[in-house]
Design a protein around this motif. Structure first.
Motif: not given
Length: 241
Positions: A7-26
């Motif tokens: 399954e592909i998992r979805h997440g976000k990481v906060s870097l100060g004022d910046m948010t990076i969204a990502f997809r993770e698998i494995g």
């Protein structure tokens, strides 16, 4: 792979004022494969490739670069800021070393990451990324008009990013010597707008580098010629040494 596809998992990481969204698998283990998309695309472009990588027992993370997908749309854009976002994401996740794959703009960002922190990138795949031209283009970049309907990326990123990629930068070539990662350059062949000759010049400057052409693939190699792209990249990324 059918129902056995992770399954592909979805997440976000906060870097100060910046948010990076990502997809993770494995399953997180070993050196992860980090995937960076082209301008105007999103992390989802890598889903099929990422699933194949996960089936080879690799941990895969595909990022939405700033101004794209569900990452922050900042309104100001540069390749260097995207590089710093990637490095910030890796720091936040506690990832010391990666195999890095980038397409077009994502490939330009990947190159900057490998230059800035050479020891952090084990293997580098650059898919049909145009290096800076020798001379300025004959015509200026036409501004992108505000779209009538929503797009999955910030249209304001067009002018600064495309202008940067089309601006001559002699120092960029010298910085290629800083890359220590084993590197694979992939050309889409004569049907791509990216000069195979320019990619050949890149391969001659990077210390450990090989150039492979996927015939008649055009610019979107992994999207339009997935089998050929996979046959080239899988042995490279999954080799034990």
């Amino acid at each position: 792979m059918g129902s056995m596809t992770p399954e592909i998992r979805h997440g976000k990481v906060s870097l100060g004022d910046m948010t990076i969204a990502f997809r993770e698998i494995g399953v997180p283990r070993g050196v992860p494969v980090v995937l960076l998309h082209a301008w105007g695309s999103t992390a989802g472009t890598w889903d099929d490739f990422a699933a194949r990588m996960a089936a080879r027992v690799r941990h895969v993370l595909a990022l939405d670069l700033r101004g794209h997908g569900d990452s922050t749309w900042t309104g100001t854009y540069s390749l260097a800021s995207m590089r710093d976002d990637v490095l910030g994401f890796l720091d936040h996740r506690g990832i010391d070393r990666v195999d890095l794959v980038g397409h077009s703009m994502g490939g330009a960002v990947a190159v900057l990451v490998a230059q800035r922190q050479p020891g952090r990138v084990r293997r580098l795949v650059v898919e049909d990324t145009p290096p800076p031209p020798e001379t300025p283009p004959g015509e200026a970049i036409a501004p992108m008009a505000e779209p009538a309907t929503p797009l999955p990326f910030d249209w304001r990123s067009f002018e600064p990013i495309i202008t940067e990629m089309r601006t001559p930068d002699p120092g960029w070539w010298e910085c290629l010597k800083a890359i220590r990662a084993s590197t694979l350059l992939i050309s889409g062949g004569p049907s791509s707008h990216v000069s195979p000759g320019a990619l050949a010049r890149m391969s001659g400057i990077i210390g450990d580098c090989r150039l492979v052409t996927v015939g008649e693939a055009g610019h979107r190699v992994h999207s339009l010629k997935l089998e050929e792209f996979w046959s080239v990249t899988a042995p490279f990324l999954c080799a034990e040494h």
